[in-house]
Scaffold this motif. Structure first.
Motif, PDB file in Angstrom:
ATOM      1  N   ASP A   4       0.982  -1.276   0.067  1.00  0.00           N
ATOM      2  CA  ASP A   4      -0.383  -0.078  -0.209  1.00  0.00           C
ATOM      3  C   ASP A   4       1.012   1.500  -0.118  1.00  0.00           C
ATOM      4  OD1 ASP A   4      -2.191  -1.786  -0.051  1.00  0.00           O
ATOM      5  OD2 ASP A   4      -2.375  -1.435   2.296  1.00  0.00           O
ATOM      6  N   ALA A   8       1.456   4.139  -3.158  1.00  0.00           N
ATOM      7  CA  ALA A   8       1.017   5.670  -2.610  1.00  0.00           C
ATOM      8  C   ALA A   8       2.190   6.394  -3.532  1.00  0.00           C
ATOM      9  CB  ALA A   8       1.072   6.084  -0.765  1.00  0.00           C
ATOM     10  N   LEU A  11       1.885   6.245  -6.890  1.00  0.00           N
ATOM     11  CA  LEU A  11       0.898   7.195  -7.699  1.00  0.00           C
ATOM     12  C   LEU A  11       1.482   9.152  -6.959  1.00  0.00           C
ATOM     13  CD1 LEU A  11      -2.937   7.631  -8.446  1.00  0.00           C
ATOM     14  CD2 LEU A  11      -2.624   8.414  -5.828  1.00  0.00           C
ATOM     15  N   ASP A  28      -8.507  12.051 -12.181  1.00  0.00           N
ATOM     16  CA  ASP A  28      -9.524  10.577 -11.556  1.00  0.00           C
ATOM     17  C   ASP A  28      -8.546   9.373 -10.876  1.00  0.00           C
ATOM     18  OD1 ASP A  28     -11.576  11.990 -11.689  1.00  0.00           O
ATOM     19  OD2 ASP A  28     -12.166  11.121 -13.521  1.00  0.00           O
ATOM     20  N   THR A  30      -6.135   6.520  -9.160  1.00  0.00           N
ATOM     21  CA  THR A  30      -6.222   6.718  -7.871  1.00  0.00           C
ATOM     22  C   THR A  30      -5.141   4.855  -7.641  1.00  0.00           C
ATOM     23  OG1 THR A  30      -7.326   4.521  -7.991  1.00  0.00           O
ATOM     24  CG2 THR A  30      -8.376   7.125  -7.131  1.00  0.00           C
ATOM     25  N   VAL A  31      -4.775   4.404  -6.322  1.00  0.00           N
ATOM     26  CA  VAL A  31      -3.504   3.527  -5.838  1.00  0.00           C
ATOM     27  C   VAL A  31      -4.587   2.426  -6.646  1.00  0.00           C
ATOM     28  CG1 VAL A  31      -2.455   4.569  -4.072  1.00  0.00           C
ATOM     29  CG2 VAL A  31      -4.839   3.539  -3.875  1.00  0.00           C
ATOM     30  N   ASP A  33      -5.303   2.252  -9.404  1.00  0.00           N
ATOM     31  CA  ASP A  33      -5.258   1.625 -11.219  1.00  0.00           C
ATOM     32  C   ASP A  33      -3.758   1.604 -11.333  1.00  0.00           C
ATOM     33  OD1 ASP A  33      -8.159   2.856 -12.512  1.00  0.00           O
ATOM     34  OD2 ASP A  33      -7.386   5.063 -11.049  1.00  0.00           O
TER      35      ASP A  33
END
Length: 554
Positions: A4, A8, A11, A28, A30-31, A33
């Protein structure tokens, strides 16, 4: 660095690069994706991402060029040792030893909570499984569902879902009448009826019914006598089923009686609801569900022309009852012979205004065959015609039985080799995993006796190749469990545990937790103890999800 945190970081790097190339492209993003995968070849790093391939067109960039931009920026992130671009735009990421090794302490401190989350907290699940007719002991198909269903319930609950285990108690219909006639025939010393049930358990239940009846059961008229054998016999048989399941480690929150649907007007209420929705019509003296409008191959009779409810009427009433009890996910496990029911049940779901495969999911399980000495095992001493749950447990034990039935996809046929499951060698999958767990405890005991404690933790010392591989696998556990919950496949946890056990055994052969001879205890020993204990914790957490014990000694 856990997945995670890495997502992050990815991203944080990609968003500004995407915006610079095409304003609004990352609005739009996000992680979710930016998926990460473990490379099959560990020489390629700890993690891999295809983000540049997925986003290249959207940002107007050549994927490999975009990947190189991402790699250059990501290489400066904390905990990243190196980032390389491969092929048409794959990004291979290698973590610093300290960032990777920190996971060991995270796992130990999380304990039983490692691998759990609340991502499915909005799912209120009714999980119906086994539901074998109370006309005999649980056969192997039902035993497989007991193991798989209970494991699935545990896995879903670990991800925050509210799970109710439910057993549909089929105490209504022709099979119960055949059961009662078989009991009466056994009591009177007559042959089993042609359409009846045989086996030693019928003689046993018949004897117990006669003893339990208040009075002389043979003084009753034939109809009353059969009713007495039906009522008492079904109760006794179901008590045995519940005890067998309990001894197998499977208990249900709700035992739902089919008779309840017919005695409380639930069928009539379901028909009325569907009539209000415009999906019921009358034809040929019968009441029909217009199920072809929802993908069924033909409309279904709900109430027959003689006024009696058709089989599907119980399904309609039962589904509506579950929804009215507040369940937004109804999962039903059925045997392979029920495959033809899926389409009509999904049509029923849509007719009620719900979403097929979301509000209702059907899991189909295939056959189980026992093999011993290379030959199929077909007969039970007690049931006469089938091998039962008790037969399997008597031969291999509860742990081996549950693990063997859970470690393969339920929608594939399964041959269970009893000779393998009785071995205490690495050929036996459950022994292999349990022994790895017991070994972690043995290492910890030896460490304690030699003064190795967890009072120091220097994660960058965990730089041996087997430590990197072991940490990589440990890191995957939460994702494996989350995916098993998503696709309703507990076998993914079992197969993961076998892989983890193999990596642990290899680490054990290469890296010592305890000093040799007169060696002093160092921070490397102490840090490796954290890794040892973290592995034991994950093995224990995984086995618990499967309903299998995690012995500390073997």
């Amino acid at each position: 660095m856990n997945p995670d945190a890495l997502s992050a970081a990815l991203l944080a790097v990609i968003a500004p690069l995407a915006e610079a190339r095409r304003p609004g492209a990352a609005a739009d993003l996000t992680v979710a994706d930016l998926p990460l995968e473990r490379p099959r070849n560990r020489d390629h790093g700890d993690w891999a991402s295809n983000a540049a391939l997925k986003l290249g067109k959207a940002v107007g960039a050549n994927p490999r060029e975009f990947a190189q931009e991402i790699a250059t920026a990501l290489a400066d992130a904390e905990g990243i040792a190196s980032v390389e671009v491969a092929g048409p735009g794959f990004i291979n990421i290698r973590l610093e030893a300290g960032a990777a090794g920190a996971l060991a302490k995270t796992i130990v401190e999380a304990g039983a909570a490692f691998g759990t989350n609340t991502s499915r907290a909005d799912e209120i699940i009714n999980l119906e499984f086994v539901s074998a007719n109370p006309t005999g002991p649980i056969h192997l198909g039902g035993t497989r569902w007991a193991a798989v269903g209970d494991a699935l319930a545990r896995i879903l609950a670990s991800q925050g879902a509210q799970v109710t285990r439910e057993y549909y108690f089929n105490d209504h219909g022709a099979q119960i009448d055949r059961f009662a006639r078989s009991l009466v025939a056994a009591h009177e010393g007559r042959p089993t009826p042609e359409d009846g049930y045989g086996g030693g358990y019928i003689d046993d239940i018949a004897r117990r019914v006669a003893l339990a009846y208040q009075g002389d059961i043979d003084e009753l008229e034939p109809a009353a006598k059969q009713e007495a054998f039906r009522e008492i016999g079904v109760g006794l048989m179901f008590d045995e089923i519940k005890k067998s399941l309990h001894d197998f480690g499977v208990d249900f929150d709700v035992y739902f009686h089919e008779n309840h649907l017919h005695e409380t007007g639930a069928v009539e209420r379901a028909v009325a609801r569907l009539r209000e929705l415009g999906h019921i019509y009358e034809a040929d003296g019968a009441t029909w569900l217009r199920s072809t409008e929802f993908g069924d191959d033909k409309d279904r009779v709900v109430i027959k022309s003689d006024g009696n409810p058709a089989y599907i009427s119980g399904d309609l009433a039962y589904y509506l009852d579950k929804r009215e009890r507040g369940f937004n996910r109804c999962i039903i496990m059925l045997g392979a012979d029920h495959h033809g029911y899926v389409q009509r049940l999904m049509a029923m779901t849509a007719a009620f205004g719900d979403e097929p495969y979301v509000n209702l999911q059907i899991l189909i399980g295939q056959m189980v065959n026992l093999v011993k000495d290379g030959q199929p095992v077909r007969m039970s001493k007690r049931a006469g015609t089938v091998v039962t749950l008790e037969d399997l447990v008597e031969i291999v034990g509860t742990d081996a039985a549950r693990y063997a039935l859970t470690r393969s996809s339920a929608d594939s046929n399964l041959d269970v080799d009893l000779d393998v499951l009785q071995k205490r060698t690495n050929d036996n999958p459950v022994f292999y995993v349990q022994y790895a767990h017991a070994r972690t405890h043995n290492v910890a005991r030896n460490a304690a006796s030699l003064g190795v404690t967890r009072d120091a933790f220097v994660p960058e010392l965990l730089d041996h190749e087997t430590e990197s591989a072991l940490l990589g696998a440990l890191q995957e556990f939460p994702r494996v469990v989350a995916y098993a919950a998503e696709v309703r496949e507990p076998h993914r946890v079992a197969r993961y545990l076998e892989e983890l056990a193999g990596l642990y055994h290899r680490w054990y052969d290469n890296c010592r937790v305890t000093p040799l001879g007169d060696e002093e205890v160092t921070d490397l020993h102490r840090t490796r103890l954290w890794l040892n204990d973290a592995t034991g914790q994950v093995l224990r957490n995984g086995l618990t999800l499967l309903g299998v014990s995690a012995p500390e000694r073997m």
